[in-house]
Design a protein around this motif. Structure first.
Motif: not given
Length: 497
Positions: A143-144, A151, A147
């Motif tokens: 998930n990091t 981003s 993201d």
């Protein structure tokens, strides 16, 4: 049915205990096998189908990665793919936990003695904690990554390699409350061979005057004789283009980053290179990124002040071999101008970039990914699309195997107040040609024969395996303070103590 005799029950107790432990360990090694052995074949077979499917997917991507590494990374790095993997890991964790609970049930813990029942219960709980915890942690990392990709990397257009090379503009500057955005004080082009990954770093000083712009651009219409106007000094330097364009954003309708666009255009016209992408790096946030990877190790040939100019000198980074720098000291090593010059700072920045390239191993990225991703979101702004992440990861892996060369448009070859732009473009072309010749002549750049010929058609499935090991210089070098006469230098040599 007659009841078991007490002595018979005591003899069967060790067998039942071993059976209970075996069922738990079978679930750990091959989920579903405990259910198959115990007679619950429907649940076991479904678990085996899931395991077989996961193994097939993993094998498929491993084989695909061996054949088409960059494409595989591109597929796996997509936010949609990462979201699917995250969900899959969570579902797998819940399913595996259910199998452990069921294996514990099958072992009939109530028939065990108290101590054996306690041991079995603790083991089952520990296995659930370890396995489920590992899968949940993996889902957090995924998930990091998702993201981070969403981003930092956009969904813009891909840019094809120009003449077999990707040219990425690296802009470094400070952001603060007294500035609008980030004004670049450091400008370097990473010119990367699209086939081998061999890289040339091209340093462009911030204090170049009268920089040109490509014909037909808004900046060329405003400054047909180059970036200058009466009384503009020192704002007519190259790094002033960013601020000027930002203050006149009406000339760039629909462009969210006019400063980056104008600066890229100026550097493109100055060097003669087509720029594919840019990465704007906030030097203040860069400190956190260095800390996230555990610091970098450099050979330092000269004493570098911490502070200076508008602030008092707080200390020094002392020269030496294999000096380990944390984020704070690495930032000052890269940015300090006290007791030196812009050109010395450019050389030190190349050392930092080279150290990051060579020392940021896959193991470091994996073990410290959370911190790296968190810091990078605050540090980097780029127009490299997410779909090209695999391409540049692939190139970076190849680049680690090869020495990095560079060219800097600095005095005495180039005068910042009155630069010879034709000479700059000629020297840039020569530096790139020299780098490419290392692959064309088959030497690999380190005295070893390379079996992979250079091609400009695109990425190959493999890269030449070469070593960058060189004998250390016996004498301290001063090249980090004195620019080479022809502007051409080797990053490995200028970063030696």
């Amino acid at each position: 049915m007659p009841q078991e005799k007490p002595d018979l029950r005591s003899l069967r107790e060790p067998v039942r205990f071993k059976r209970a432990l075996t069922l738990l360990l079978m679930t750990l090694i091959l989920p579903g096998s405990a259910q198959i052995v115990a007679g619950s074949r429907t649940a076991g077979r479904w678990a085996w189908r899931v395991v077989a499917g996961l193994i097939a997917i993993i094998v498929f991507f491993v084989v695909l990665g061996l054949i088409w590494r960059s494409g595989t990374i591109n597929i796996l790095a997509r936010p949609s793919t990462l979201r699917l993997v995250q969900i899959l890991l969570i579902v797998l964790a819940l399913g595996w936990a259910a199998l452990f609970v069921d294996a514990y049930r099958i072992s009939q813990p109530l028939t065990l003695e108290r101590n054996h029942r306690l041991i079995t219960s603790i083991l089952d709980g520990a296995l659930i904690f370890v396995v489920v915890g590992a899968l949940i942690y993996a889902s957090v990392i995924v998930n990091t990554q998702r993201d981070f990709v969403a981003s930092v990397f956009g969904s813009g257009k891909s840019s094809k390699a120009d003449k077999g090379r990707y040219n990425v503009l690296l802009l470094g500057g400070d952001s603060g409350a007294d500035r609008v955005g980030t004004r670049p004080d450091s400008m370097t082009i990473a010119s990367i061979d699209a086939n081998t990954g061999r890289t040339v770093l091209i340093g462009v000083p911030r204090n170049l005057s009268k920089v040109p712009f490509p014909e037909g651009t808004a900046m060329a219409k405003q400054f047909p004789q180059g970036f200058q106007w009466k009384g503009c000094t020192p704002n007519c330097w190259l790094n002033g283009v960013f601020t000027w364009a930002t203050d006149h954003k009406q000339l760039f309708p629909g462009d969210p980053h006019p400063g980056v666009t104008a600066t890229s255009q100026a550097i493109q016209a100055t060097t003669g290179l087509k720029l594919n992408y840019y990465a704007l790096i906030d030097l203040t946030g860069f400190r956190d990124l260095i800390n996230a990877v555990g610091g970098i190790t450099l050979d330092i040939s000269v004493r570098v002040p911490i502070g200076g100019e508008s602030t008092p000198i707080k200390g020094y980074i002392e020269p030496g071999k294999n000096v380990h720098l944390d984020g704070y000291h690495a930032l000052w090593f890269a940015r300090s101008r006290a007791d030196s010059s812009d050109y010395a700072r450019m050389a030190r920045q190349k050392c930092v970039i080279s150290a990051m390239l060579n020392q940021l191993s896959p193991q470091v990225v994996l073990t410290k990914f959370q911190g790296i991703a968190s810091a990078s979101k605050e540090v980097v702004q780029t127009n490299i699309p997410a779909g090209e992440l695999g391409t540049f990861t692939d190139l970076a892996l190849d680049a680690k195997k090869l020495p990095v060369s560079s060219f800097s448009a600095v005095p005495p070859l180039i005068k910042g107040s009155d630069p010879d732009f034709a000479l700059i473009r000629t020297k840039v072309a020569e530096a790139i040609a020299k780098s490419e010749s290392l692959d064309n002549d088959g030497s690999g750049g380190d005295g070893k024969t390379s079996t992979t010929p250079r091609s400009t058609a695109g990425r190959s499935s493999s890269a030449p395996s070469t070593s960058t090991t060189k004998k250390p210089s016996k004498k301290p070098t001063s090249s980090t303070t004195t620019p080479p006469a022809n502007g051409v230098d080797d990053v490995a040599s200028i970063c030696k103590a």
